[in-house]
Structure formats: C-alpha cells, structure tokens
Design an enzyme around this catalytic site. Sequence first.
Site, short mmCIF file in Angstrom:
data_model
loop_
_atom_site.label_atom_id
_atom_site.label_comp_id
_atom_site.label_asym_id
_atom_site.label_seq_id
_atom_site.Cartn_x
_atom_site.Cartn_y
_atom_site.Cartn_z
N SER A 189 0.82 -1.13 0.07
CA SER A 189 0.01 -0.06 -0.13
C SER A 189 0.77 1.32 -0.11
O SER A 189 1.92 1.23 0.26
CB SER A 189 -0.90 0.08 1.20
OG SER A 189 -1.27 1.17 1.58
N TYR A 197 -2.81 -0.79 10.01
CA TYR A 197 -2.62 -0.97 8.54
C TYR A 197 -1.28 -0.73 7.93
O TYR A 197 -0.82 -1.42 7.21
CB TYR A 197 -3.73 -0.07 8.12
CG TYR A 197 -3.80 -0.32 6.45
CD1 TYR A 197 -4.56 -1.64 5.94
CD2 TYR A 197 -3.32 0.40 5.53
CE1 TYR A 197 -4.89 -1.71 4.56
CE2 TYR A 197 -3.54 0.22 4.33
CZ TYR A 197 -4.63 -0.84 3.64
OH TYR A 197 -4.56 -1.20 2.27
P1 NDP Z 1 -11.67 -4.97 -1.45
O1 NDP Z 1 -12.38 -4.73 0.20
O2 NDP Z 1 -12.52 -4.89 -2.52
O3 NDP Z 1 -11.00 -6.27 -1.33
C1 NDP Z 1 -10.52 -6.87 -0.12
C2 NDP Z 1 -10.51 -8.42 -0.27
O4 NDP Z 1 -10.02 -8.99 0.87
C3 NDP Z 1 -12.16 -9.08 -0.63
O5 NDP Z 1 -12.07 -9.68 -1.70
C4 NDP Z 1 -12.23 -9.54 0.74
O6 NDP Z 1 -12.92 -11.23 0.51
C5 NDP Z 1 -10.95 -10.21 1.06
N1 NDP Z 1 -10.66 -10.63 2.43
C6 NDP Z 1 -10.78 -9.81 3.41
N2 NDP Z 1 -10.48 -10.41 4.57
C7 NDP Z 1 -10.40 -11.77 4.45
C8 NDP Z 1 -10.54 -12.95 4.83
N3 NDP Z 1 -10.19 -12.96 6.32
N4 NDP Z 1 -10.39 -14.06 4.30
C9 NDP Z 1 -10.35 -14.08 3.05
N5 NDP Z 1 -10.54 -13.07 2.22
C10 NDP Z 1 -10.60 -11.86 2.85
O7 NDP Z 1 -10.36 -3.88 -1.37
P2 NDP Z 1 -9.37 -3.82 -2.36
O8 NDP Z 1 -9.65 -4.44 -3.69
O9 NDP Z 1 -9.01 -2.41 -2.49
O10 NDP Z 1 -7.96 -4.49 -1.47
C11 NDP Z 1 -7.36 -5.36 -2.12
C12 NDP Z 1 -6.01 -5.26 -1.23
O11 NDP Z 1 -5.29 -4.08 -1.79
C13 NDP Z 1 -5.85 -5.19 0.23
O12 NDP Z 1 -4.71 -5.98 0.65
C14 NDP Z 1 -5.79 -3.64 0.27
O13 NDP Z 1 -5.13 -3.31 1.60
C15 NDP Z 1 -4.90 -3.16 -0.70
N6 NDP Z 1 -4.85 -1.81 -1.06
C16 NDP Z 1 -6.03 -1.22 -1.47
C17 NDP Z 1 -6.04 0.15 -2.08
C18 NDP Z 1 -7.10 0.88 -2.43
O14 NDP Z 1 -6.93 2.12 -2.77
N7 NDP Z 1 -8.33 0.23 -2.83
C19 NDP Z 1 -4.64 0.91 -1.71
C20 NDP Z 1 -3.55 0.02 -1.29
C21 NDP Z 1 -3.63 -1.30 -0.98
P3 NDP Z 1 -14.39 -11.18 1.28
O15 NDP Z 1 -15.29 -10.06 0.68
O16 NDP Z 1 -14.77 -12.54 0.47
O17 NDP Z 1 -14.36 -11.31 2.71
#
Ligand code: NDP
Length: 254
Positions: free
Chosen positions: A144, A157
Amino acid sequence: MELFDLSGRVAVVTGGNGGIGLGMALGMARAGATIVVAGRDAAKNAAAVKQIQEAGAKASAIPVDVLKEDSCRALVADTVKTHGRLDILVNNAGVNIRKQPEQYTLAEWHTVMDSNLTSAFLCSHAAYPEMKKGGVGKIINIGSMMSIFGAPFATAYAASKGGMVQMTKAMATAWAKDNIQVNAILPGWIDTALTRRAREQIQGLHDNVLKRTPAGRWGEPSDFAGIAVFLAAAASDFVTGAAITVDGGYSVLG
Ligand code: NDP
C-alpha cells in the site's frame, strides 16, 4: 509472447472475488492462467469465477478465511488437488480499521495484522513446498502507500503493509535458490469497496487524492492486470524482492 504467457500456470488470488484482486485475476486469466478465487463471501466468489470464465479462462473458487491457519493450508492443498499444481500466489486479501492509535483495541490490531500480514506468511509458507516441487514460483504481495507513508488512522494497517514489504524482501532472498520470485505491489488510491468505505469515513478524501495524484484520477482494479501478469510471468524471472508502486505517481510527487 512467451515472456508474458501464463498458459498452464495455476494462480491463487486471496481476496480475488472483487476489487484489486479480481483486476489481477482477470489480467492473469487473459494471459492463460487458471485462476483460483479465494475469498470468504460465497456469492462474490461465484460471481468472480463467472466473470473470469466469461473472459475465456479456467477458474474455480475455494472459500477461505485467511485469518485461520487451517483455511490457508487447505486452500493450497485443495488447489493442488483440483488443478494439479500451484505456480502463482497473490496475497491480496486485506482489511483496514480506521481509528486513531489510542482508540485501537488489541483485538482490532490483531484483526488487521493477521488479515493483511500473517495471512500472507501462512499462505506463502503453505505454497512453498508445492512451488519448489514444480520448479517455478511467483509470490505477489499487496502492500500500500502505507508501506511507505504514515497516516493518523492507519497504525495497524501501516504496520502490516510496511511489514509486507520487508517480508517480501526476506522471502525473496530465502527462495531465490528455488526459482521462486517474491515481489510486492504498492497500490495508490484505487476505487474499490475498501476505499468507498474510506471516502465515507474521511472527509475530503476523494478530492485530496485527485489533487495529489499526478495522473489526475483514482486507480481502477483493471490498472493491476498488467503488473500482475508481469510479476507472474517469465518476464520477471530476474526480478525479486522488489516493491513496485502502481499509483499514478502519487508516491513521487514532491
Ligand atoms: P476490497 O475490500 O474490494 O477487497 C478486499 C478483499 O479481501 C475481498 O475480496 C475480501 O473477500 C478479502 N478478504 C478480507 N478479509 C479476508 C479474510 N479474512 N479471508 C479471506 N478473504 C478476505 O478492497 P481492495 O480491492 O481495495 O483491497 C485489496 C488489497 O489491496 C488489500 O490488501 C488492500 O489493503 C490493498 N490496497 C488497496 C488500496 C485501495 O486504494 N483500494 C490501496 C492500497 C492497498 P471477502 O469479501 O470474501 O471477505
């Protein structure tokens, strides 16, 4: 182009059922990979598999809760059972709890650290023997801007995402001998469910990101297709331990 061809490769994407994870999954699928979507939400998993299959690739879903060690280990075992191998692991699942540090409970701290960082350790730990056996391996960890910067609402985070970069470097040095490359992607501000919640919680965030991002826009999940293919393919075989920003210039604006 062989350098970017993922035919015959099997990729697991944690959190591949939406947002950035699905953007990467679709990119790798179009390059020929078989995709395993690994999320908690069954309906999102099914919809993502459908979307990937409609893009012409093989895909299946394995329900996983990355907070649980058994679930991470079962993810790898079931992938190998179903698809015969595991070549690419994208540690993308992540959450945030936005609070000042003094307001954090220990349980909240563990939720963020375990979802974002410990899960990546566990899935990589489980995947290593399979990748070693197959003779190739690509691990892609999602960091991130909080791997670089700090923010008042992001103590756990930022700790998890900073740790992700250092873990990436350490694993890269350990497993280079096995032809396993471990790299990190550091996204800027991307329009997903995660940041839609952030925009509700942090006043002015939407416009501040626009102002601060040289590209003049929020990122989209599809912006991660290319970097995922590169880091999953032979094109990156001598790239390991790197942390690559995909942020429209956010992190380099002086
Ligand atoms: P989303 O909330 O769309 O995606 C998060 C994903 O993580 C979901 O698919 C969710 O699946 C999964 N997830 C969370 N907890 C669990 C768990 N315990 N077990 C299995 N799956 C889990 O957000 P983003 O696409 O934005 O995030 C994806 C990654 O990118 C993350 O690591 C985030 O920190 C990182 N990121 C995002 C940024 C942004 O601006 N969007 C910036 C920098 C980093 P489910 O719904 O099925 O639980």
